[in-house]
Write an enzyme that holds these catalytic residues in place. Structure first.
Site, PDB file in Angstrom:
ATOM      1  N   CYS A  57     -42.353 -10.511  24.504  1.00  0.00           N
ATOM      2  CA  CYS A  57     -42.045  -9.560  24.357  1.00  0.00           C
ATOM      3  C   CYS A  57     -40.267  -9.927  24.238  1.00  0.00           C
ATOM      4  CB  CYS A  57     -41.829  -8.730  25.732  1.00  0.00           C
ATOM      5  SG  CYS A  57     -43.573  -8.348  26.208  1.00  0.00           S
ATOM      6  N   HIS A  63     -46.175 -14.236  28.208  1.00  0.00           N
ATOM      7  CA  HIS A  63     -45.091 -13.494  29.223  1.00  0.00           C
ATOM      8  C   HIS A  63     -43.691 -14.001  28.917  1.00  0.00           C
ATOM      9  CE1 HIS A  63     -48.048 -10.458  30.013  1.00  0.00           C
ATOM     10  NE2 HIS A  63     -49.058 -11.698  30.415  1.00  0.00           N
TER      11      HIS A  63
END
Lengths: 383, 560
Positions: A197, A155
């Site tokens: 991301c 992440h």
């Protein structure tokens, strides 16, 4: 006139053919590397981040299949999905739904596992600043002729990547680590792939030469996951790495596919996010860089043309006399546990520590209440 | 006396401000400062500009028939040449050649009267022992029969060379002309036997990215291992077919007899540790093709590249150190695929039946179908001819360690290296390039470490790191001085010490704490601590100042 032209054409054809043979011999020297390394990191914990572990393991599988040995791969997995209590099929990690492909395999070798995957350890591996007791399998022993593949997944956000749900590595730290690697000539060329991301933010700050970077999404975009498997109950892979794995399955060790093909992996229609890449710091043209330069380990070989003429006979290793003259040194293990000390242990003298925390707070509370009730002025009457 | 309430308030605010500024701020500064031991930064900056001088001593000995008796009286004399080459703005090289001319002694004349060059060489070096790094060149007359027709220079096994005078020096030349003719030729011999500009610039590849013009030097550069304090050598015997072949190899004896002398001779350069293993059922990853013209199986050059990876996964190593590993594999093909030959790129035969991979090691294929006898009963007992095997491995070892020099110029004849596998001048050559490489790497390491510590202000520099850096700097300065003086052995030793100390300092695990705090994070930490405390102090100070100013205005108004 026509014969002249024909002759010229013929001559150029022959010349080109001659050049071709030279070329394949000359390809030996085009890349300038003699060995390959890979550092594959998965940074997330917890069962619902199954897909990050599957991402890393599928790149590991491709890299091993194309030839890089385990001794040259540093695999860091932050959590154990294969033996997780919630895994309905233990000892497996699947990348395709309906359990088509088990990327965990039979001979996976995880070098850093669980809580050992920290920002500090990752940077130590990259820069080489490991304590002397670290075994070879946990070190990145690259030299100035090594091509290194670095793959990160987890992440992330704008300028950082989250490790273990508790700390982060920033793009500045990563760029500094690569610069330190360059200063010590720990790589010849480096390929950096990140699947998180806003992954493109992580390669914005690079400034060392010979770095090529790919990311699964631009700043402000999220990288999305691919498909869930209903039996396992979580998403199995991220989109970018899923299509990357499909692309790599078609590559074999003698393949001539180059980096321009890799840049086309997972267009926006498939990935929903826009993959990005950065090649301005790379010295060679990406079209001339083979996929196997980074993902595989194609060794350069040379035929040995000379041999040394050795004529001396082998010296006999002197036989030791078989009598009892030799004192065999008695070797013994150092005491693993100092048993005698443990049994006869005296109670340790505890050093005095000033009261801390709870005791201090409790006494402060008591004093406050005391002074509030009685007030300072009236203390004269008490004492 | 009783101060008024307001006065007391002002005094309290002022004293708090005083305590904060005089005691608090320095205390906070000192406790948040990182410990940085002193580093010799100025000396490191000096080292960043590397000025290396390499000195080589040559003794040129005139044999009978090369100089006239009057010229003989003017000899002995000494000449010195210097050559400056700048590589880039930070690196400059200076080569200094000192040539001492003299005439041959009677014993040397006797030695030169031997029938062949090899025997002359043998008797010559029993006469004098030249120290490490120096050369002796014997100038022999043009008519001498020691050297074959087209050969002008013979390079011996130790540190001697035989140089034949050119035909233009036959009659009636002066000493100066003779010396002018000899000087470039002696320089050429030096470049082959000691160091050439190409070798030294290749050794500096850490500082200066080397981009040579010819492919041969790129290959040479990529093939040899970089300088390291130690190497691990592993010999492996691969037997894919134990049911057919029972192999015996006397590896201990072979290593002791053939490999150990080379490694002992190389001990000033690096430490070596050797081990060996046997692997059963280890197949090559490629299928060899049957060649009917030779009635044997062949592996062509393109498939050789894919042989190494599957095998390497099974090799393992017991190296407890981080030294580079050299693997030498002896593969005995299985009975179905015997005999197995390696083909070159142009389908030519390879007599050694071996190949090597740069910076990795070598593989040799040893065919045993000749040992079967008339009616083989499997498994066949086979004693491997270790001399042949070690001959090939020794040649590969020389290549991988960087000992092998490139092809000599035309007219040069190089003696085959002796049984140790290493000629003395080859050792000197290796020592020159290793010293320069070590010095270059150590200076780069130290300067980049100093730069890194300068840039990142909050890395702690412990005392042991400062000590390692200081000792590295001292060793570097000594190494450069010894290279200038021409003491090759000491230069190599100091350069090794410099590299060890600088690597230890650079890779110290403690240089990683407190890496990067962005400014906004620093503010985010300090503001909640300091702002609530500072706001009342500042406000009361402002109030004091404004009241004082108001009082002064009133006083002014009263006066008027």
């Amino acid at each position: 006139m026509k014969t002249h032209v024909l002759f010229n054409l013929f001559a150029t054809f022959l010349l080109a053919d001659g050049l071709n043979i030279e070329d394949s011999a000359g390809q030996f020297f085009s890349s300038g590397h003699t060995n390959n390394w890979a550092v594959l990191v998965c940074t997330s914990r917890f069962w619902f981040n199954y897909r990050h572990v599957a991402n890393t393991l599928s790149v590991y599988r491709s890299v091993k299949r194309l030839g890089i040995p385990d001794s040259h791969i540093v695999l860091m997995l932050a959590d154990d999905m294969a033996c997780n209590h919630r895994n309905p099929k233990p000892a497996t990690v699947f990348s395709h739904k309906n359990m088509e492909l088990n990327v965990y395999g039979d001979d996976v070798e995880v070098d850093y596992r669980g809580y050992e995957v920290t920002v500090e350890n990752f940077l130590r591996v990259l820069t080489g600043r490991l304590p002397p007791s670290t075994p070879r399998s946990k070190r990145l022993l690259s030299d100035d002729r090594s091509n290194i593949l670095i793959y990160l997944t987890g992440h992330g956000g704008n300028g950082f990547l989250k490790f273990q749900d508790s700390e982060e590595i920033s793009n500045v730290e990563l760029a500094d680590a690569f610069e330190q690697m360059w200063q010590k000539r720990r790589y010849n060329e480096l390929l950096f792939i990140i699947d998180t991301c806003q992954g493109a933010s992580m390669y914005e700050r690079f400034y060392s030469p010979n770095l090529m970077a790919l990311a699964s999404s631009q700043v402000g975009e999220d990288s999305l996951s691919h498909q869930p498997d209903l039996a396992i109950g979580v998403h199995l892979m991220d989109r970018y790495t899923f299509y990357l794995l499909e692309f790599l399955e078609d590559i074999h060790p003698a393949s001539k596919a180059n980096m321009n093909d890799l840049f086309k992996v997972c267009p926006k229609s498939q990935c929903v996010s826009t993959p990005g890449h950065r090649t301005d710091l790379f010295l060679r043209d990406p079209g001339s860089v083979l996929i196997t330069d980074f993902f595989g380990s194609v060794r350069k070989v040379e035929i040995t043309t000379e041999a040394i003429d050795l004529t001396d006979p082998i010296k006999e290793v002197e036989e030791r006399p078989a009598n009892g003259d030799i004192h065999k040194e008695m070797h013994s293990y150092v005491d693993q546990l100092p048993v005698s000390e443990i049994i006869h242990q005296k109670p340790k003298q505890k050093d005095w520590h000033p009261p801390d925390g709870f005791i201090l707070g409790l006494w402060t509370l008591i004093l406050l209440v005391f002074f509030q009730t009685y007030g300072v002025k009236h203390l004269r009457h008490i004492f | 006396m009783f101060l008024s309430e307001r006065r007391r308030g002002q005094l309290a605010a002022l004293s708090i401000a005083a305590v904060v500024i005089i005691v608090g701020v320095p205390l906070w500064w000192r406790t948040t400062e990182t410990y940085r031991a002193w580093l010799p930064v100025s000396q490191i900056k000096e080292l960043a500009k590397l000025q290396l001088q390499l000195s080589a001593d040559v003794e040129a000995v005139f044999a009978r028939g090369t100089v006239t008796p009057e010229q003989q009286k003017k000899v002995p004399l000494t000449q010195t040449q210097e050559e400056e080459r700048a590589i880039d703005e930070d690196t400059a090289l200076r080569y200094r050649y000192e040539t001492r001319y003299r005439t041959a002694t009677i014993m040397e004349e006797d030695a030169l009267n031997q029938p062949s060059a090899a025997e002359a060489d043998l008797s010559l070096h029993t006469l004098s022992e030249s120290p490490c790094g120096s050369l002796v060149v014997y100038v022999i007359p043009e008519s001498s029969s020691l050297l074959p027709e087209d050969v002008n220079v013979y390079i011996g096994q130790r540190r001697t060379a035989l140089l034949r005078i050119g035909p233009q020096m036959r009659v009636g030349k002066t000493l100066e002309q003779l010396l002018a003719h000899l000087e470039p030729r002696i320089r050429q011999v030096l470049q082959v036997m000691s160091f050439s500009h190409n070798d030294i610039t290749a050794a500096l590849s850490d500082r200066v990215r080397f981009s040579p013009d010819n492919k041969e030097s790129i290959a040479d550069n990529m093939r040899a291992f970089k300088s390291s304090p130690g190497y691990e050598i592993t010999f492996s015997l691969l037997n894919p077919d134990p049911k057919s072949h029972r192999l015996h190899w006397d590896i201990e004896g072979a290593v002791q007899t053939y490999i150990q002398p080379l490694l002992t001779k190389l001990s000033p350069v690096a430490n070596f540790s050797i081990d060996s293993q046997t692997l059963y059922y280890a197949m090559l990853g490629v299928n060899p093709r049957f060649d009917t013209s030779r009635s044997a199986y062949t592996l062509n050059a393109d498939s050789l590249a894919h042989v190494i990876n599957p095998v390497e996964a099974r090799l393992g190593s017991n190296a407890a150190s981080s030294n580079p590993v050299l693997n030498f594999l002896l593969y005995v093909p299985d009975a179905q695929h015997s005999p197995l030959y390696i083909q070159g790129r142009k389908k030519q035969e390879v007599p050694s039946n071996a190949f090597h991979s740069p910076r990795w090691g070598g593989i040799m294929v040893y065919n045993v179908n000749g040992f079967y006898g008339s009616e083989p009963e499997f498994p066949v007992d086979i004693n491997i001819n270790m001399a042949k095997v070690m001959g090939v491995f020794l040649a590969q070892l020389r290549l991988l360690l960087g000992v092998q020099s490139s092809t000599p110029p035309p007219g040069f004849l190089v003696a085959r290296c002796g049984s140790t596998g290493l000629a003395d001048w080859e050792l000197d050559r290796l020592m020159w390039s290793r010293s320069v490489e070590n010095v270059a790497t150590a200076t780069t390491t130290i300067t980049s470490l100093a730069q890194l510590l300068d840039q990142i202000g909050n890395i702690v520099i412990n005392d042991n790191i400062a000590q390692q850096v200081s000792s590295a700097v001292t060793s570097l300065q000594l190494a450069v001085a010894e290279l200038e003086a021409g003491n090759l052995g000491f230069a190599l030793q100091y350069s090794k010490e410099a590299i060890l100390a600088s690597e230890k300092a650079f890779f110290d695990p403690s240089l990683l704490h407190l890496l990067y705090f962005p400014d906004d994070q620093k503010f985010a930490i300090y503001i909640p601590l300091f702002l609530p405390m500072c706001v009342p102090i500042l406000l009361s100070l402002l109030k004091i100042v404004s009241e004082a100013r108001q009082r002064r205005r009133e006083k002014q108004a009263k006066k008027d």
